[in-house]
Design a protein around this motif. Structure first.
Motif, mmCIF file in Angstrom:
data_model
loop_
_atom_site.group_PDB
_atom_site.id
_atom_site.type_symbol
_atom_site.label_atom_id
_atom_site.label_comp_id
_atom_site.label_asym_id
_atom_site.label_seq_id
_atom_site.Cartn_x
_atom_site.Cartn_y
_atom_site.Cartn_z
ATOM 1 N N MET A 1 0.838 -1.188 0.000
ATOM 2 C CA MET A 1 0.000 0.000 0.000
ATOM 3 C C MET A 1 0.881 1.250 0.000
ATOM 4 S SD MET A 1 -1.272 0.503 3.947
ATOM 5 C CE MET A 1 -0.068 0.857 5.246
ATOM 6 N N LYS A 2 0.281 2.370 -0.389
ATOM 7 C CA LYS A 2 0.950 3.667 -0.333
ATOM 8 C C LYS A 2 0.820 4.227 1.082
ATOM 9 C CE LYS A 2 -1.688 5.238 -3.645
ATOM 10 N NZ LYS A 2 -2.295 6.048 -4.728
ATOM 11 N N SER A 17 7.162 9.765 0.580
ATOM 12 C CA SER A 17 6.053 8.987 0.018
ATOM 13 C C SER A 17 6.552 7.585 -0.304
ATOM 14 C CB SER A 17 5.515 9.647 -1.259
ATOM 15 O OG SER A 17 4.940 10.905 -0.987
ATOM 16 N N ASN A 18 6.050 6.599 0.435
ATOM 17 C CA ASN A 18 6.442 5.204 0.234
ATOM 18 C C ASN A 18 5.315 4.494 -0.509
ATOM 19 O OD1 ASN A 18 7.106 2.456 0.479
ATOM 20 N ND2 ASN A 18 8.171 2.798 2.421
ATOM 21 N N TRP A 19 5.642 3.909 -1.657
ATOM 22 C CA TRP A 19 4.623 3.301 -2.517
ATOM 23 C C TRP A 19 4.441 1.813 -2.263
ATOM 24 C CZ3 TRP A 19 1.993 6.306 -6.252
ATOM 25 C CH2 TRP A 19 2.457 7.632 -6.365
ATOM 26 N N SER A 20 5.190 1.242 -1.346
ATOM 27 C CA SER A 20 5.125 -0.222 -1.195
ATOM 28 C C SER A 20 5.282 -0.658 0.262
ATOM 29 C CB SER A 20 6.214 -0.884 -2.049
ATOM 30 O OG SER A 20 7.500 -0.408 -1.681
ATOM 31 N N MET A 21 4.364 -0.201 1.108
ATOM 32 C CA MET A 21 4.377 -0.624 2.497
ATOM 33 C C MET A 21 3.389 -1.769 2.715
ATOM 34 S SD MET A 21 4.996 2.694 4.889
ATOM 35 C CE MET A 21 5.558 1.591 6.195
ATOM 36 N N GLU A 22 3.572 -2.488 3.791
ATOM 37 C CA GLU A 22 2.723 -3.640 4.080
ATOM 38 C C GLU A 22 1.349 -3.191 4.578
ATOM 39 O OE1 GLU A 22 2.841 -7.740 6.783
ATOM 40 O OE2 GLU A 22 4.579 -6.400 6.674
ATOM 41 N N LYS A 23 0.321 -3.783 4.021
ATOM 42 C CA LYS A 23 -1.051 -3.476 4.413
ATOM 43 C C LYS A 23 -1.340 -4.081 5.791
ATOM 44 C CE LYS A 23 -5.770 -4.569 2.867
ATOM 45 N NZ LYS A 23 -6.549 -5.230 1.792
ATOM 46 N N PRO A 24 -1.910 -3.300 6.723
ATOM 47 C CA PRO A 24 -2.194 -3.848 8.053
ATOM 48 C C PRO A 24 -3.365 -4.821 8.035
ATOM 49 C CG PRO A 24 -3.039 -1.617 7.877
ATOM 50 C CD PRO A 24 -2.278 -1.878 6.608
#
Length: 316
Positions: A1-2, A17-24
């Motif tokens: 997720m962003k 701005s991080n375009w590839s973080m882990e979705k909670p």
């Protein structure tokens, strides 16, 4: 997720701005919101909470759609409903495509406004309501001074006080915002840039201060001997958390004074939704930035003199 992150240290922060973080993943009775828009409080960049978070994701105000529930959720919401929320001050992590909320942080979104407009409301609305209801305990017929009256919290506070019977609202704002604040319901407007404004208004029952600093020091000259001063000024006064005494209280021993940090309250969010949709409470003016311009959004949110609440939009 962003997701937006605040990297570095509080002395030299960098918005990223991080375009590839882990979705909670929601646990217990938590609610997962697919965030369409998230509000910015510029001063959060100097708060300790983002730097203590493993994700470094800031943000406490969101509007979006319910995506999923934790396995123990048994409340009234359903997947797909549009909601807005205030995430507790110690947790945050709202400036992301997906955010975890607790049930007492969420209410149905006002139907008459956009997600961006809804995301601008939770902190101003709840701060004003908590200050006036729980801390100042205002009653009909009072004279109330509101500082920073043209700011987001002040705009909400002026309207809430003015809607009560027999109130007299005195607003402190810049001259350029006189007409706007009067239109919200203020009976008197003082220019905070004018010398001696604190001598122009006397014997107020309640001061709600949203500015702090020199303004907070001066309002002691305006309040009744047995009046109340409530402040959310940031940075907080030295007496706020250490249980110390305000220096001004030596000359005003009967004045009650408090500083507080806003708490979640789904009931008050719901009340605000009803007022917004009924037209008895005005929405805030917003300026939106796309997710990819988060750095610029934060810079604008921290600038002084702006009229709009800054909101990051996550939807393409």
């Amino acid at each position: 997720m962003k997701a937006v992150q605040i990297l570095g240290e509080v002395s030299s922060p960098e918005v990223f701005s991080n375009w590839s973080m882990e979705k909670p993943i929601p646990e217990g009775s938590q609610i997962l919101i697919h965030v369409h828009a998230a509000g910015i409080t510029g001063d959060e960049i100097i708060w300790p909470e983002p730097y203590a978070s493993p994700t470094r994701i800031p943000g406490h105000e969101i509007s979006g759609v319910i995506s999923e529930f934790g396995p123990d959720y048994n409340g009234p919401f359903t997947v797909g409903q549009e909601v807005f929320a205030f995430l507790d001050a110690e947790r945050g992590q709202g400036q992301a495509e997906y955010a975890i909320c607790l049930p007492n942080e969420v209410a149905l979104k006002p139907k008459s406004i956009s997600h961006a407009e809804a995301a601008s409301l939770p902190i101003p609305l709840l701060t004003a309501r908590e200050a006036l209801t729980d801390h100042a305990r205002i009653q009909s017929g009072m004279k109330v001074l509101i500082t920073g009256a043209s700011g987001a919290v002040g705009v909400m506070a002026v309207q809430l006080v003015a809607s009560m019977d027999g109130m007299h609202v005195v607003a402190l704002a810049s001259a350029k915002n006189y007409e706007m604040v009067k239109d919200l319901g203020a009976h008197e407007v003082l220019d905070y840039n004018s010398s001696g404004w604190e001598r122009e208004v006397q014997e107020v029952d309640v001061v709600f201060d949203t500015v702090g600093g020199d303004v907070l020091a001066k309002v002691w000259e305006c309040v009744k001997d047995d009046g109340v001063i409530v402040t959310v000024g940031d940075p907080a006064p030295t007496w706020a958390f250490g249980g110390g005494q305000a220096a001004e209280s030596v000359d005003h021993p009967k004045v009650r004074y408090e500083h507080f940090i806003v708490s979640p309250n789904a009931e008050w969010l719901e009340d605000g939704r009803e007022k917004i949709d009924a037209g008895s409470l005005r929405k805030l003016s917003v300026q939106t930035f796309p997710f990819g311009q988060a750095k610029e959004a934060w810079a604008h949110a921290r600038s002084r003199g702006r009229k709009d609440k800054v909101v990051i939009v996550f939807e393409d």
